[in-house]
Design an enzyme around this catalytic site. Structure first.
Site, mmCIF file in Angstrom:
data_model
loop_
_atom_site.group_PDB
_atom_site.id
_atom_site.type_symbol
_atom_site.label_atom_id
_atom_site.label_comp_id
_atom_site.label_asym_id
_atom_site.label_seq_id
_atom_site.Cartn_x
_atom_site.Cartn_y
_atom_site.Cartn_z
ATOM 1 C CG ASP A 128 -54.116 33.891 -2.047
ATOM 2 O OD1 ASP A 128 -53.110 34.538 -1.709
ATOM 3 O OD2 ASP A 128 -55.004 34.356 -2.785
ATOM 4 C CD GLU B 164 -51.651 39.262 -4.173
ATOM 5 O OE1 GLU B 164 -51.143 40.226 -4.740
ATOM 6 O OE2 GLU B 164 -51.898 38.192 -4.775
HETATM 7 ZN ZN LIG Z 1 -48.493 37.149 -6.056
#
Ligand SMILES: [Zn+2]
Length: 414
Positions: free
Chosen positions: A84, A179
């Site tokens: 992401d 993340e």
């Molecule tokens: Zn990163």
């Protein structure tokens, strides 16, 4: 034309054009379905180069294994990057631009010429003169955080597949969603992954290894005052809003805050205040590189509360500490070879290896405490979460080389 041993550049250019922005306001997992668009491509590419067990699960995690070609019993090593991109900056329709043999001049991004990458503002650019720099076009981020890491792991994998004379144990690949919104490890299946040690490839400058993060707690202080009608409050009212103000103004002014600390110093940081005269809630985050430092700061905050509350005899305060995450160093110290081998792998590329600490947490800090010790190796990504993000092709290739070196070091030491 330069000679490229690793095809990081073509892979990187392909991956950044896929929009994989995560969304903190979504309750779904992954937070955005489009992250699976990249997962699908990675799985296809892995299968094409002969990684037959590559797949992604319902949550968007990509799992794959490179089988061992060594007869020794080598620990299973995992390389991990996140798919992401940050919600802080658009990741749609990214148009990557390669600035070949960059000569040190300002890089003016064509789609918004007010976006200028200057040597004077990006000190790491000084080492990049003559290199091929990749940027976005001015209206989006680039996504080198962390698609540089993905490209580096994928290129290293393709290289190992083509060069079976390079001996290694079982290697696991893990690409994670979400993340950037702090959920990257929430649904990871470590039993299925089956790795002994891991490395995230998500660091900044060439040659760096991050093996230390903050330890983090949250503190919430619930203040219960004595509420009355203000017209009849004489001698009775104890206003929780004023109590909260007293606590905040008693915090140290010249130290122990994010704005007055750097390097290895920790802090006490109020993040939210809400309430009415009867009841106010104050939220804090506490940060330090070790637990003793956390406790010290929590005691200081608690003593401030106690001291202030002596002025409000009929009010009460509830002081609550919640653990958030811990410095990965606590775990990595038990397995010193994990960082040592990474430092050797970096130096084998002819670059200076440098250990750094992160004033924050990483997926690696969580993975380390979930049982998978996991420091962070550089990916070459710079100015991330912004339109000025950049990475050089040369740094990406070095990161791929570090991965290849590292699996050999683990094999040789087995
Ligand atoms: Zn990163």
């Amino acid at each position: 034309m330069k000679n490229h041993i690793f095809d990081t550049q073509t892979r990187f250019l392909r991956y950044v054009q896929i929009d994989t922005q995560s969304d903190p306001n979504s309750e779904a997992f992954p937070s955005t379905e489009k992250q699976k668009d990249l997962a699908k491509i990675l799985v296809e590419e892995l299968q094409e180069i002969g990684i037959s067990d590559a797949h992604f699960d319902e949550f968007g995690y990509v799992y794959a294994s490179i089988p061992a070609n060594s007869t020794k019993s080598v620990p299973t090593i995992c390389f991990c990057s996140h798919m992401d991109t940050s919600p802080d900056c658009s990741g749609a329709n990214v148009k990557p631009i390669i600035h070949r043999h960059w000569n040190g001049e300002d890089i003016i991004l064509p789609d918004d010429t007010s976006q200028i990458i200057k040597l004077s503002e990006h000190p790491d650019l000084a080492a990049q003169i003559g290199n091929d720099i990749i940027t976005a076009s001015g209206t989006t981020l680039l996504g080198a955080d962390n698609k540089a890491g993905i490209a580096e792991i994928m290129a290293a994998t393709a290289f190992l597949q083509k060069n079976p004379q390079i001996k290694h144990g079982t290697i696991k690949l893990l690409f994670t969603p979400d993340e950037e919104i702090g959920r990257g490890t929430d649904k990871v299946d470590l039993v299925k992954l089956g790795a002994d040690f891991a490395y995230t490839i998500d660091g900044e400058s060439l040659g760096t290894l991050e093996d230390e993060t903050f330890s983090a707690d949250g503190v919430s202080i619930l203040i219960k005052g004595v509420s009355t009608h203000p017209g009849f409050a004489f001698g009775k009212l104890e206003n929780a809003i004023k109590i909260a103000g007293d606590i905040l103004s008693a915090l140290p002014k010249d130290c122990l805050s994010p704005e007055t600390t750097q390097n290895m110093e920790g802090f006490i940081h109020p993040t939210q205040i809400s309430g009415i005269q009867e009841e106010v809630k104050l939220d804090f985050i506490i940060r330090d590189f070790n637990v003793a430092g956390l406790i010290e700061k929590e005691e200081l905050l608690q003593n401030i509360c106690k001291e202030i509350m002596t002025r409000y005899p009929h009010s009460h305060v509830d002081f609550r500490i919640t653990e958030q995450y811990r410095n990965m160093k606590e775990i990595l110290n038990q397995h010193p070879q994990v960082s040592e081998y990474a430092m050797q792998a970096i130096e084998m590329c002819g670059i200076k290896a440098e250990k750094r600490s992160i004033r924050g947490g990483t997926d690696g800090s969580r993975l380390s405490f979930m049982g998978l010790p996991c420091p962070n190796i550089f990916a070459g990504e710079h100015a991330f979460h912004s339109k000025l993000e950049w990475v050089s092709v040369e740094d990406m290739e070095k990161a791929s080389q570090v991965i290849v070196n590292l699996v050999q070091i683990w094999e040789q030491n087995a």
